[in-house]
Enzyme design. Structure first.
Site, short mmCIF file in Angstrom:
data_model
loop_
_atom_site.label_atom_id
_atom_site.label_comp_id
_atom_site.label_asym_id
_atom_site.label_seq_id
_atom_site.Cartn_x
_atom_site.Cartn_y
_atom_site.Cartn_z
N HIS A 50 0.85 -1.19 0.00
CA HIS A 50 0.00 0.00 0.00
C HIS A 50 0.89 1.24 0.00
O HIS A 50 2.11 1.15 0.17
CB HIS A 50 -0.94 0.00 1.22
CG HIS A 50 -0.22 -0.05 2.53
ND1 HIS A 50 -0.23 -1.14 3.36
CD2 HIS A 50 0.57 0.86 3.14
CE1 HIS A 50 0.50 -0.91 4.42
NE2 HIS A 50 1.01 0.31 4.32
C1 T46 Z 1 3.13 0.55 6.91
C2 T46 Z 1 3.82 -0.72 7.21
C3 T46 Z 1 5.31 -0.54 7.36
C4 T46 Z 1 -4.10 -0.85 13.73
O1 T46 Z 1 -5.14 -1.14 14.34
N1 T46 Z 1 -3.38 0.25 14.10
C5 T46 Z 1 -2.24 0.61 13.46
O2 T46 Z 1 -1.62 1.62 13.84
C6 T46 Z 1 -1.77 -0.20 12.37
C7 T46 Z 1 -0.49 0.18 11.64
C8 T46 Z 1 -2.49 -1.31 12.02
N2 T46 Z 1 -3.64 -1.62 12.70
C9 T46 Z 1 -4.37 -2.84 12.32
C10 T46 Z 1 -4.98 -2.80 10.94
C11 T46 Z 1 -4.93 -4.26 10.49
O3 T46 Z 1 -6.07 -4.92 10.95
O4 T46 Z 1 -3.43 -3.93 12.30
C12 T46 Z 1 -3.72 -4.82 11.24
C13 T46 Z 1 -2.50 -5.02 10.33
O5 T46 Z 1 -2.21 -3.78 9.68
P1 T46 Z 1 -1.64 -3.71 8.18
O6 T46 Z 1 -2.23 -4.78 7.37
O7 T46 Z 1 -1.81 -2.31 7.69
O8 T46 Z 1 -0.09 -4.03 8.44
P2 T46 Z 1 1.14 -3.94 7.41
O9 T46 Z 1 2.28 -4.57 8.10
O10 T46 Z 1 0.77 -4.44 6.07
O11 T46 Z 1 1.44 -2.36 7.26
C14 T46 Z 1 1.89 -1.61 8.38
C15 T46 Z 1 1.24 -0.23 8.40
O12 T46 Z 1 -0.17 -0.36 8.34
C16 T46 Z 1 1.68 0.64 7.25
O13 T46 Z 1 1.31 1.98 7.50
O14 T46 Z 1 3.67 1.43 6.26
O15 T46 Z 1 3.30 -1.44 8.33
#
Ligand code: T46
Length: 135
Positions: A50
């Protein structure tokens, strides 16, 4: 690619190990509104996929290693993170994917904004259109 940089943190060492202090607007180029960390990620998983409209982040691999692929729509680079004294700054409008996690990998992320699902662009084609919206 201007929208990313590696930041070398100052290490305090006096024979008792290392201490690194990170202060907003000094060591980190924004006000820190959120901190999160990622661990126990299976090696071949791809996270991210993303871009963010507004969010800036500094990513620190506290333990182990992983690879970040960054894409500004014109150029792609791969950054290998494996040191707790280096921060990877990522500005907005950068597509990121990260993978190749070592089993002990712990990533800490300092973020400029509170969590906001609307800030995410999760479709690569939409990302490219968003970049060129003012062309
Ligand atoms: C990025 C990379 C490096 C939350 O509830 N609060 C938060 O602050 C974050 C970051 C995530 N979440 C929840 C949302 C999803 O249900 O945690 C779950 C996993 O998040 P996500 O799929 O977005 O995780 P990554 O590792 O794909 O991405 C994250 C960050 O979202 C993103 O901003 O740059 O790490």
């Amino acid at each position: 690619m201007k929208e990313y940089k590696l930041i070398d943190f100052k290490k305090n060492s006096d024979g008792r190990g290392f201490l690194i202090a990170l202060e907003e607007d000094r060591d980190i180029p924004f006000k820190i509104k959120r901190v999160y960390y990622i661990y126990d990620t299976p090696m071949d998983v791809v996270r991210g996929r993303h871009a963010h409209r507004k969010l800036q982040q500094v990513i620190i691999c506290l333990k182990g290693s992983c690879d970040f692929s960054l894409d500004n729509g014109e150029e792609k680079i791969l950054v290998h993170l494996d040191k707790p004294d280096i921060g990877l700054y990522i500005g907005n409008n950068i597509w990121r994917e990260f993978t190749n996690f070592s089993s002990d990998c712990v990533i800490m992320v300092l973020a400029s904004e509170h969590y906001n699902d609307k800030d995410y662009i999760r479709d690569y084609k939409v990302f490219l259109k968003y970049l060129h919206k003012n062309d």
